[in-house]
Design a protein around this motif. Structure first.
Motif, PDB file in Angstrom:
ATOM      1  N   VAL A  80       1.208  -0.823  -0.723  1.00 54.38           N
ATOM      2  CA  VAL A  80       0.351   0.122   0.015  1.00 54.38           C
ATOM      3  C   VAL A  80       0.796   1.732   0.083  1.00 54.38           C
ATOM      4  O   VAL A  80       1.718   1.238   0.830  1.00 54.38           O
ATOM      5  N   ALA A  81       0.847   2.116  -0.746  1.00 50.07           N
ATOM      6  CA  ALA A  81       1.675   3.235  -0.889  1.00 50.07           C
ATOM      7  C   ALA A  81       0.605   4.365  -1.787  1.00 50.07           C
ATOM      8  O   ALA A  81      -0.678   4.479  -2.375  1.00 50.07           O
ATOM      9  N   ILE A  82       1.640   5.819  -0.673  1.00 55.48           N
ATOM     10  CA  ILE A  82       0.474   7.229  -1.900  1.00 55.48           C
ATOM     11  C   ILE A  82       1.384   7.593  -2.837  1.00 55.48           C
ATOM     12  O   ILE A  82       2.669   7.844  -2.409  1.00 55.48           O
ATOM     13  N   ASP A  83       1.564   7.344  -3.920  1.00 56.38           N
ATOM     14  CA  ASP A  83       2.114   7.575  -5.030  1.00 56.38           C
ATOM     15  C   ASP A  83       1.744   8.392  -6.153  1.00 56.38           C
ATOM     16  O   ASP A  83       1.764   8.333  -7.402  1.00 56.38           O
ATOM     17  N   ILE A  84       0.646   9.211  -5.162  1.00 59.77           N
ATOM     18  CA  ILE A  84       0.513  10.404  -6.610  1.00 59.77           C
ATOM     19  C   ILE A  84       1.094  11.288  -6.879  1.00 59.77           C
ATOM     20  O   ILE A  84       1.586  11.546  -8.421  1.00 59.77           O
ATOM     21  N   LYS A  88       2.672  11.918 -10.579  1.00 60.53           N
ATOM     22  CA  LYS A  88       2.015  13.225 -11.427  1.00 60.53           C
ATOM     23  C   LYS A  88       3.505  13.656 -11.429  1.00 60.53           C
ATOM     24  O   LYS A  88       3.675  13.838 -13.127  1.00 60.53           O
ATOM     25  N   LEU A  89       4.485  13.056 -11.177  1.00 63.13           N
ATOM     26  CA  LEU A  89       5.895  14.146 -12.035  1.00 63.13           C
ATOM     27  C   LEU A  89       6.451  12.940 -13.038  1.00 63.13           C
ATOM     28  O   LEU A  89       6.632  13.845 -13.692  1.00 63.13           O
ATOM     29  N   THR A  90       6.318  11.562 -12.877  1.00 65.16           N
ATOM     30  CA  THR A  90       6.819  11.327 -14.312  1.00 65.16           C
ATOM     31  C   THR A  90       5.964  11.794 -15.068  1.00 65.16           C
ATOM     32  O   THR A  90       6.892  12.015 -16.549  1.00 65.16           O
ATOM     33  N   VAL A  92       4.928  14.780 -16.113  1.00 64.87           N
ATOM     34  CA  VAL A  92       6.073  15.808 -16.027  1.00 64.87           C
ATOM     35  C   VAL A  92       7.099  15.250 -17.038  1.00 64.87           C
ATOM     36  O   VAL A  92       7.603  16.362 -17.983  1.00 64.87           O
ATOM     37  N   SER A  93       7.434  15.371 -15.990  1.00 67.69           N
ATOM     38  CA  SER A  93       9.874  14.738 -16.455  1.00 67.69           C
ATOM     39  C   SER A  93       9.432  12.926 -15.752  1.00 67.69           C
ATOM     40  O   SER A  93       9.890  12.831 -14.718  1.00 67.69           O
ATOM     41  N   ARG A  94      10.028  12.467 -17.010  1.00 68.17           N
ATOM     42  CA  ARG A  94      10.131  10.804 -16.581  1.00 68.17           C
ATOM     43  C   ARG A  94      11.470  11.180 -15.937  1.00 68.17           C
ATOM     44  O   ARG A  94      11.684  10.382 -14.497  1.00 68.17           O
ATOM     45  N   ALA A  95      12.501  11.849 -16.054  1.00 64.29           N
ATOM     46  CA  ALA A  95      14.136  11.530 -15.372  1.00 64.29           C
ATOM     47  C   ALA A  95      13.232  12.249 -14.062  1.00 64.29           C
ATOM     48  O   ALA A  95      14.291  11.718 -12.688  1.00 64.29           O
ATOM     49  N   ALA A  96      12.570  13.135 -13.543  1.00 60.56           N
ATOM     50  CA  ALA A  96      12.009  13.738 -12.396  1.00 60.56           C
ATOM     51  C   ALA A  96      11.851  12.260 -11.356  1.00 60.56           C
ATOM     52  O   ALA A  96      12.063  12.461 -10.114  1.00 60.56           O
ATOM     53  N   GLY A  97      10.276  11.838 -12.510  1.00 60.87           N
ATOM     54  CA  GLY A  97       9.839  10.520 -11.396  1.00 60.87           C
ATOM     55  C   GLY A  97      10.796   9.643 -10.930  1.00 60.87           C
ATOM     56  O   GLY A  97      10.906   9.412  -9.987  1.00 60.87           O
ATOM     57  N   SER A  98      11.934   8.836 -11.913  1.00 56.53           N
ATOM     58  CA  SER A  98      12.862   8.460 -11.117  1.00 56.53           C
ATOM     59  C   SER A  98      13.658   8.823 -10.399  1.00 56.53           C
ATOM     60  O   SER A  98      14.146   7.999  -9.317  1.00 56.53           O
ATOM     61  N   LEU A  99      14.028   9.935 -11.112  1.00 54.66           N
ATOM     62  CA  LEU A  99      14.746  10.528  -9.990  1.00 54.66           C
ATOM     63  C   LEU A  99      14.610  10.221  -7.930  1.00 54.66           C
ATOM     64  O   LEU A  99      15.173   9.586  -7.059  1.00 54.66           O
ATOM     65  N   LEU A 100      12.672  10.469  -8.398  1.00 52.88           N
ATOM     66  CA  LEU A 100      12.335  10.862  -7.261  1.00 52.88           C
ATOM     67  C   LEU A 100      12.298   9.107  -6.043  1.00 52.88           C
ATOM     68  O   LEU A 100      12.480   8.551  -4.920  1.00 52.88           O
ATOM     69  N   ALA A 196       0.301  -8.161 -12.181  1.00 50.99           N
ATOM     70  CA  ALA A 196       1.393  -7.242 -10.977  1.00 50.99           C
ATOM     71  C   ALA A 196       1.948  -6.484 -11.618  1.00 50.99           C
ATOM     72  O   ALA A 196       2.041  -5.474 -10.694  1.00 50.99           O
ATOM     73  N   ALA A 197       1.846  -5.744 -12.531  1.00 49.59           N
ATOM     74  CA  ALA A 197       2.120  -4.750 -13.717  1.00 49.59           C
ATOM     75  C   ALA A 197       1.275  -3.525 -13.109  1.00 49.59           C
ATOM     76  O   ALA A 197       1.296  -2.560 -13.469  1.00 49.59           O
ATOM     77  N   LEU A 198       0.258  -4.070 -13.512  1.00 50.21           N
ATOM     78  CA  LEU A 198      -0.917  -3.036 -13.307  1.00 50.21           C
ATOM     79  C   LEU A 198      -1.066  -2.360 -11.465  1.00 50.21           C
ATOM     80  O   LEU A 198      -0.865  -1.101 -11.208  1.00 50.21           O
ATOM     81  N   ALA A 199      -0.119  -2.935 -10.249  1.00 56.99           N
ATOM     82  CA  ALA A 199       0.113  -2.565  -9.150  1.00 56.99           C
ATOM     83  C   ALA A 199       1.747  -1.687  -9.338  1.00 56.99           C
ATOM     84  O   ALA A 199       2.211  -1.160  -8.082  1.00 56.99           O
ATOM     85  N   ARG A 200       2.714  -1.619 -10.334  1.00 58.99           N
ATOM     86  CA  ARG A 200       4.008  -1.442 -10.599  1.00 58.99           C
ATOM     87  C   ARG A 200       4.126   0.117 -11.272  1.00 58.99           C
ATOM     88  O   ARG A 200       3.111   0.125 -11.811  1.00 58.99           O
ATOM     89  N   ALA A 201       4.700   1.336 -10.028  1.00 63.99           N
ATOM     90  CA  ALA A 201       4.725   2.294 -10.845  1.00 63.99           C
ATOM     91  C   ALA A 201       5.572   2.138 -12.037  1.00 63.99           C
ATOM     92  O   ALA A 201       6.610   1.257 -12.086  1.00 63.99           O
ATOM     93  N   ASP A 202       5.471   2.878 -12.762  1.00 65.24           N
ATOM     94  CA  ASP A 202       6.003   2.866 -14.246  1.00 65.24           C
ATOM     95  C   ASP A 202       7.695   3.375 -13.956  1.00 65.24           C
ATOM     96  O   ASP A 202       7.469   4.610 -13.349  1.00 65.24           O
TER      97      ASP A 202
END
Length: 202
Positions: A80-84, A88-90, A92-100, A196-202
């Motif tokens: 269970v995670a709050i991944d909003i 959202k950051l991904t 806007v910027s995939r690099a920023a989302g990956s860095l977070l 399971a991929a549905l639960a994963r963050a890209d």
């Protein structure tokens, strides 16, 4: 970069069979836990003579089931995670989302290292020296005496769980780093079942 990918593939090759074995053992623990609970229900309500050990035995199995299956859930993004914010950051910027994502995984690693120390002390330190109140090894069946089970065998589930979570966390950190540096790189399979991929963050 090649060294990073090599390390990721090596760690994934170690984690995949270990976690698969853990899931199989967890299913066995779940089945045995159901049997013990049903046994207690029958003895309590049919024979009006509740047994002393099934409750603690079921807790023992539940702790091991959880400890063995939780690392797979972590690997597949099933907690269970709050991944909003990351999602959202991904967008806007995939690099920023990956860095977070990478920063959060490093923070998780620090928490798990602290948990590893506590788990070791709890299982193999003072608390683990106590005997179970009702679980016994029936050596009297073979001419010996019954032996009480040490609580360390129950508490060790926490230690094993954290060790596996740390191994998965290291793999996820490597995945996030590779995704950040070279997003087009094909990552090793994580043995996730369909859906399971549905639960994963890209």
């Amino acid at each position: 970069m090649p060294a990073l990918i090599t390390a990721l593939r090596a760690l994934a090759a170690i984690n995949t069979p270990l976690l698969r074995l853990g899931r199989h053992l967890a299913w066995v623990a779940l089945a045995l836990m159901v049997v013990l609970i049903l046994l207690q229900v029958v003895f309590r309500y049919v024979f009006n003579n509740a047994l002393a050990w099934p409750d603690e035995g079921a807790r023992f199995l539940m702790l091991w089931m959880t400890g063995l299956v939780a690392p797979s859930a972590f690997r597949w993004g099933g907690f269970v995670a709050i991944d909003i914010v990351p999602r959202k950051l991904t967008q806007v910027s995939r690099a920023a989302g990956s860095l977070l994502a990478l920063m959060l995984l490093v923070l998780s690693c620090a928490v798990l290292v602290a948990a590893l120390q506590h788990g070791y002390k709890h299982a193999f330190g003072f608390g683990g020296n106590f005997d179970s109140s009702s679980l016994r090894v029936p050596l009297d069946w073979f001419g010996g005496d019954t032996v009480k089970v040490k609580l360390r065998y129950m508490y060790a589930s926490l230690f094993v769980c954290v060790v596996l979570l740390l191994s998965v966390n290291a793999e996820l950190i490597l995945r996030a780093a590779v995704r950040l540096i070279r997003p087009q790189t094909e990552l090793p399979n994580d043995d996730a079942p369909p859906g399971a991929a549905l639960a994963r963050a890209d």
